[in-house]
Write a protein that holds these residues in place. Structure first.
Motif, mmCIF file in Angstrom:
data_model
loop_
_atom_site.group_PDB
_atom_site.id
_atom_site.type_symbol
_atom_site.label_atom_id
_atom_site.label_comp_id
_atom_site.label_asym_id
_atom_site.label_seq_id
_atom_site.Cartn_x
_atom_site.Cartn_y
_atom_site.Cartn_z
ATOM 1 N N SER A 32 0.845 -1.197 0.000
ATOM 2 C CA SER A 32 0.000 0.000 0.000
ATOM 3 C C SER A 32 0.881 1.248 0.000
ATOM 4 C CB SER A 32 -0.908 -0.002 1.227
ATOM 5 O OG SER A 32 -0.131 0.206 2.403
ATOM 6 N N PRO A 33 0.329 2.406 -0.383
ATOM 7 C CA PRO A 33 1.117 3.644 -0.304
ATOM 8 C C PRO A 33 1.645 3.895 1.107
ATOM 9 C CG PRO A 33 -0.878 4.017 -1.578
ATOM 10 C CD PRO A 33 -0.984 2.631 -0.992
ATOM 11 N N TRP A 34 0.828 3.598 2.120
ATOM 12 C CA TRP A 34 1.252 3.772 3.507
ATOM 13 C C TRP A 34 2.483 2.904 3.778
ATOM 14 C CZ3 TRP A 34 2.401 1.066 7.804
ATOM 15 C CH2 TRP A 34 2.420 1.741 9.019
ATOM 16 N N SER A 35 2.421 1.634 3.370
ATOM 17 C CA SER A 35 3.524 0.699 3.617
ATOM 18 C C SER A 35 4.787 1.111 2.883
ATOM 19 C CB SER A 35 3.140 -0.714 3.190
ATOM 20 O OG SER A 35 2.083 -1.186 3.971
ATOM 21 N N ARG A 36 4.641 1.585 1.652
ATOM 22 C CA ARG A 36 5.822 1.996 0.891
ATOM 23 C C ARG A 36 6.503 3.196 1.560
ATOM 24 N NH1 ARG A 36 2.244 1.115 -3.315
ATOM 25 N NH2 ARG A 36 2.150 3.339 -3.791
ATOM 26 N N SER A 61 13.346 -1.376 16.388
ATOM 27 C CA SER A 61 11.970 -1.264 16.861
ATOM 28 C C SER A 61 11.567 0.198 17.009
ATOM 29 C CB SER A 61 11.815 -2.007 18.189
ATOM 30 O OG SER A 61 10.501 -1.893 18.673
ATOM 31 N N LEU A 62 12.457 1.004 17.583
ATOM 32 C CA LEU A 62 12.167 2.426 17.723
ATOM 33 C C LEU A 62 12.056 3.107 16.355
ATOM 34 C CD1 LEU A 62 14.425 3.391 20.764
ATOM 35 C CD2 LEU A 62 11.923 3.403 20.679
ATOM 36 N N ILE A 63 12.871 2.688 15.418
ATOM 37 C CA ILE A 63 12.790 3.236 14.055
ATOM 38 C C ILE A 63 11.429 2.915 13.446
ATOM 39 C CG2 ILE A 63 13.650 2.880 11.695
ATOM 40 C CD1 ILE A 63 16.483 2.845 12.937
ATOM 41 N N ARG A 64 10.949 1.699 13.648
ATOM 42 C CA ARG A 64 9.622 1.329 13.112
ATOM 43 C C ARG A 64 8.531 2.189 13.748
ATOM 44 N NH1 ARG A 64 11.988 -3.761 13.659
ATOM 45 N NH2 ARG A 64 10.759 -4.248 15.510
ATOM 46 N N ARG A 65 8.628 2.418 15.064
ATOM 47 C CA ARG A 65 7.628 3.269 15.731
ATOM 48 C C ARG A 65 7.696 4.694 15.190
ATOM 49 N NH1 ARG A 65 7.984 -1.418 17.609
ATOM 50 N NH2 ARG A 65 6.959 -1.760 15.642
ATOM 51 N N ALA A 66 8.917 5.209 14.992
ATOM 52 C CA ALA A 66 9.077 6.568 14.463
ATOM 53 C C ALA A 66 8.489 6.667 13.054
ATOM 54 C CB ALA A 66 10.555 6.962 14.453
ATOM 55 N N ALA A 67 8.707 5.659 12.240
ATOM 56 C CA ALA A 67 8.167 5.667 10.880
ATOM 57 C C ALA A 67 6.642 5.636 10.910
ATOM 58 C CB ALA A 67 8.715 4.488 10.083
ATOM 59 N N THR A 68 6.068 4.844 11.800
ATOM 60 C CA THR A 68 4.615 4.771 11.922
ATOM 61 C C THR A 68 4.038 6.133 12.296
ATOM 62 O OG1 THR A 68 4.697 2.448 12.561
ATOM 63 C CG2 THR A 68 2.721 3.662 13.182
ATOM 64 N N LEU A 69 4.627 6.776 13.296
ATOM 65 C CA LEU A 69 4.150 8.096 13.707
ATOM 66 C C LEU A 69 4.335 9.119 12.585
ATOM 67 C CD1 LEU A 69 5.472 8.201 17.381
ATOM 68 C CD2 LEU A 69 3.103 7.932 16.638
ATOM 69 N N GLU A 74 2.016 12.644 8.504
ATOM 70 C CA GLU A 74 1.951 13.067 7.101
ATOM 71 C C GLU A 74 0.532 12.930 6.556
ATOM 72 O OE1 GLU A 74 4.959 10.763 5.129
ATOM 73 O OE2 GLU A 74 6.586 11.988 5.925
ATOM 74 N N GLN A 75 -0.173 11.871 6.943
ATOM 75 C CA GLN A 75 -1.553 11.704 6.500
ATOM 76 C C GLN A 75 -2.435 12.820 7.062
ATOM 77 O OE1 GLN A 75 -2.310 7.631 7.744
ATOM 78 N NE2 GLN A 75 -2.103 6.911 5.638
#
Length: 130
Positions: A32-36, A61-69, A74-75
């Protein structure tokens, strides 16, 4: 982890989680665009810290959380750009959480030196800009 148990990466693929073996998410669409965008941010943050191979699982793990936020923020910014409403209290709290995660990772704010060199200053003076 118990002392006799090897780390997850040393276990056989059939003994590891599907996420450890490759797919990005337990559930969801990895294309998905979100995942990319999420993958791009994870890669960029890891690169800022010396590359994924140089990082611990905790840092990843912290990088993944930062990317999610970041993607969520951005959305929300995208909705605002369309003139739609967004929960600004939530936006501020997410931005604060993101800042704290990035600080924990060691990604720090650095001031840009805007002082001209002596040669630049003299050149600007001769042109009459100062």
């Amino acid at each position: 982890m118990p002392p006799n148990r090897p780390p997850a990466t040393k276990l056989a693929p059939t003994q590891r989680s599907a996420v450890t073996n490759g797919p990005l998410f337990i559930d969801g669409d990895g294309n998905s665009p979100w995942s990319r965008r999420y993958k791009d941010l994870c890669s960029e943050h890891a690169s800022d810290l010396g590359g994924a191979d140089a990082l611990s699982q905790s840092q990843l793990s912290l990088i993944r959380r930062a990317a999610t936020l970041s993607v969520q923020l951005e959305q929300m910014e995208g909705r605002l750009s369309e003139g739609l409403d967004a929960d600004m209290d939530l936006f501020g709290r997410l931005a604060g959480h993101l800042r704290r995660i990035l600080e924990t990772l060691g990604i720090e704010r650095k001031a840009k030196n805007v002082t001209p060199t002596l040669q630049q200053y003299r050149a600007q003076r001769q042109v009459g800009r100062l």
